[in-house]
Motif scaffolding. Structure first.
Motif, PDB file in Angstrom:
ATOM      1  N   CYS A 260      -2.088  38.449  -0.675  1.00 46.75           N
ATOM      2  CA  CYS A 260      -1.750  39.757  -0.084  1.00 46.75           C
ATOM      3  C   CYS A 260      -2.987  40.292   0.648  1.00 46.75           C
ATOM      4  O   CYS A 260      -4.028  40.541   0.035  1.00 46.75           O
ATOM      5  N   CYS A 295       1.745  49.127   0.706  1.00 45.96           N
ATOM      6  CA  CYS A 295       2.166  47.824   1.260  1.00 45.96           C
ATOM      7  C   CYS A 295       2.419  47.978   2.758  1.00 45.96           C
ATOM      8  O   CYS A 295       3.119  48.879   3.194  1.00 45.96           O
ATOM      9  N   CYS A 298       3.767  43.322   5.701  1.00 46.75           N
ATOM     10  CA  CYS A 298       3.400  42.201   6.578  1.00 46.75           C
ATOM     11  C   CYS A 298       4.248  40.961   6.312  1.00 46.75           C
ATOM     12  O   CYS A 298       4.383  40.107   7.175  1.00 46.75           O
ATOM     13  N   GLY A 299       4.785  40.832   5.090  1.00 47.68           N
ATOM     14  CA  GLY A 299       5.684  39.716   4.793  1.00 47.68           C
ATOM     15  C   GLY A 299       5.003  38.447   4.312  1.00 47.68           C
ATOM     16  O   GLY A 299       5.675  37.445   4.061  1.00 47.68           O
ATOM     17  N   CYS A 301       3.764  37.765   1.460  1.00 47.11           N
ATOM     18  CA  CYS A 301       4.210  37.419   0.100  1.00 47.11           C
ATOM     19  C   CYS A 301       5.554  36.690   0.118  1.00 47.11           C
ATOM     20  O   CYS A 301       5.721  35.682  -0.561  1.00 47.11           O
ATOM     21  N   ASN A 316       9.115  46.118  -2.610  1.00 48.44           N
ATOM     22  CA  ASN A 316       8.198  47.223  -2.271  1.00 48.44           C
ATOM     23  C   ASN A 316       8.854  48.226  -1.336  1.00 48.44           C
ATOM     24  O   ASN A 316       8.675  49.432  -1.478  1.00 48.44           O
TER      25      ASN A 316
HETATM   26  S1  SF4 Z   1       4.263  42.621   2.345  1.00 46.98           S
HETATM   27 FE1  SF4 Z   1       3.483  41.562   0.558  1.00 46.98          FE
HETATM   28  S2  SF4 Z   1       1.653  40.555   1.261  1.00 46.98           S
HETATM   29 FE2  SF4 Z   1       2.120  42.134   2.782  1.00 46.98          FE
HETATM   30  S3  SF4 Z   1       0.982  43.946   2.131  1.00 46.98           S
HETATM   31 FE3  SF4 Z   1       2.991  44.067   1.180  1.00 46.98          FE
HETATM   32  S4  SF4 Z   1       2.755  43.157  -0.815  1.00 46.98           S
HETATM   33 FE4  SF4 Z   1       0.994  42.530   0.390  1.00 46.98          FE
END
Ligand code: SF4
Ligand code: SF4
Length: 440
Positions: A260, A295, A298-299, A301, A316
């Motif tokens: 992340c 969060c 951005c994707g 994860c 999230n």
């Molecule tokens: S989408 Fe996932 S990887 Fe991106 S900031 Fe949020 S938790 Fe972190």
């Protein structure tokens, strides 16, 4: 002499790379550094890099105006090393005050928190904004619009990439309010019934089914993909299914947290903890849950990190909606950054491979002509803040560049201007439609 922020407000300039925050408000702040976000890290979008290469003078003019407005002593243009034409075009303009910062081809270099970290070494605190650390970030197209505003030209066009399963991927400039269907036609749409469409980039864009919807000041791209493409299937997945999969198969490996980007630079956000908190309510304290508010969506994860197909991003997003509805705010300290952070950002080529976008990862050359539609539908909410109030009525003849939507008094907002010479056909609190030609 007129204040730059006022000129920008009158021209209706909003952040072209994000949610459309009114630029005049950003430029009214005092800053030390203005960063130009030219990273364009969504793998298939090719707009900003080509605009920089084609219009370096305008970009530099917009940057200097933003520096003057904010009192910033330094301007940094963040570009990826692969944007060679853009880098070469800017080189003649560089000085001690105006610099380029070259970033590797990684994702998400264009998340402004990550852009700032990569270009200045400064870290935006979780729940904070760039100005908290003396930085203002503007996208390439925003600053070109600032330069145009200074020349008395309001925002009436948008340049966007149309790509994917189309005959001729391209980057095209259209009047704001042009329908997405017309934009798609310019790229020679192929197998209509078999296709689905993403508005924006493959990572952060959303599915769109109504192609009569208009292009707005923030429309970054339109991507056509086969309906059965895994990316489309994933974006279509209902939240209940996402939550069920998370509950059934999360093995708490914490890969999502390790990769992340926000976590890596020292934010508390830990997607694996959030998944655990949602799966087992007893293990979710309020502090952990509110970290979802930081969060960036951005994707990384869901699209890259998780080995079993869970989407912490979607979890999230749902948490954020709930927490915002309750008026909850995040409070937390900036922690130590991961010493390996620079090496953990994801190479775009690997991301393209993982997303199975190889067959559609093509050039999308910039068309120099601006397309002329017969009709435009201007959304009165193309920005963060209050919707603009219509100041024209059905039957009015309007000129390109004329104000048709005004900022409500005392509100955060942005003006809307006619993008065609024509006649007003329809006015609602959401939209103004203008057709070419005189009154009918
Ligand atoms: S989408 Fe996932 S990887 Fe991106 S900031 Fe949020 S938790 Fe972190
Ligand atoms: S990467 Fe996937 S399986 Fe591992 S902790 Fe995160 S959500 Fe769970």
């Amino acid at each position: 002499m007129r204040n730059i922020s006022t000129t920008v407000r009158e021209a209706g300039v909003v952040g072209a790379g994000g949610a459309g925050f009114p630029t005049h408000v950003k430029l009214a702040a005092r800053a030390e550094i203005v960063v130009v976000n030219g990273a364009e890290c969504e793998p298939m979008l090719k707009t900003d890099q080509q605009l920089v290469a084609r219009y370096p003078e305008q970009l530099i003019k917009g940057l200097k105006l933003a520096m003057e407005a904010t009192g910033a002593q330094k301007g940094i243009i963040a570009l990826k090393d692969k944007y060679q034409a853009a880098i070469a075009a800017l080189e003649p303009y560089l000085t001690d005050q105006l610099q380029i910062s070259i970033m590797p081809d990684i994702y998400p270099a264009g998340d402004e928190v990550i852009t700032i970290w990569l270009t200045t070494g400064r870290r935006v605190p979780p729940g904070g904004i760039p100005i908290n650390i003396g930085v203002v970030v503007n996208n390439v197209q925003t600053l070109i619009n600032v330069a145009k505003a200074h020349d008395g030209k309001p925002v009436i066009t948008r340049t966007l990439t149309v790509t994917g399963a189309v005959k001729n991927p391209l980057t095209v400039t259209v009047p704001i309010g042009t329908s997405l269907q017309e934009v798609l036609n310019l790229a020679g749409e192929g197998r209509g019934d078999d296709l689905a469409y993403i508005l924006g980039g493959p990572m952060m864009g959303s599915l769109i089914t109504d192609l009569s919807a208009p292009v707005t000041k923030t429309t970054g791209g339109l991507i056509a993909l086969p309906k059965d493409h895994p990316l489309i299937k994933r974006k279509q997945m209902p939240l209940e299914t996402v939550l069920r999969i998370a509950k059934t198969v999360c093995e708490q490996c914490s890969f999502c947290t390790e990769l992340c980007p926000r976590h890596m630079i020292g934010h508390e956000l830990s997607p694996h903890r959030l998944i655990r908190a949602v799966n087992y309510k007893a293990m979710g304290d309020l502090q952990t849950l509110t970290s979802a508010l930081t969060c960036s969506e951005c994707g990384v994860c869901e699209a890259y990190a998780c080995p079993v197909g869970i989407s912490p991003l979607r979890v999230n997003r749902a948490l954020k909606a709930e927490l915002r509805a309750q008026g909850v705010k995040y409070q937390g300290e900036l922690r130590k950054e991961d010493p390996m952070a620079q090496h953990r950002l994801i190479p775009s080529s690997r991301l393209v491979q993982r997303l199975k976008l190889g067959p559609w990862y093509k050039e999308a050359p910039l068309a120099l002509e601006t397309y002329e539609p017969e009709e435009v539908s201007l959304s009165l909410q193309q920005h963060i803040g209050a919707p603009a109030i219509p100041v024209v009525k059905v039957g009015d003849n309007v000129k390109r560049g004329q104000v048709v939507g005004e900022i409500p008094e005392g509100s955060l907002g942005a003006r809307v201007h006619a993008s065609l010479d024509g006649t007003v056909q329809q006015v609602t609190p959401q939209m103004i439609t203008i057709r070419k030609g005189g009154a009918t």
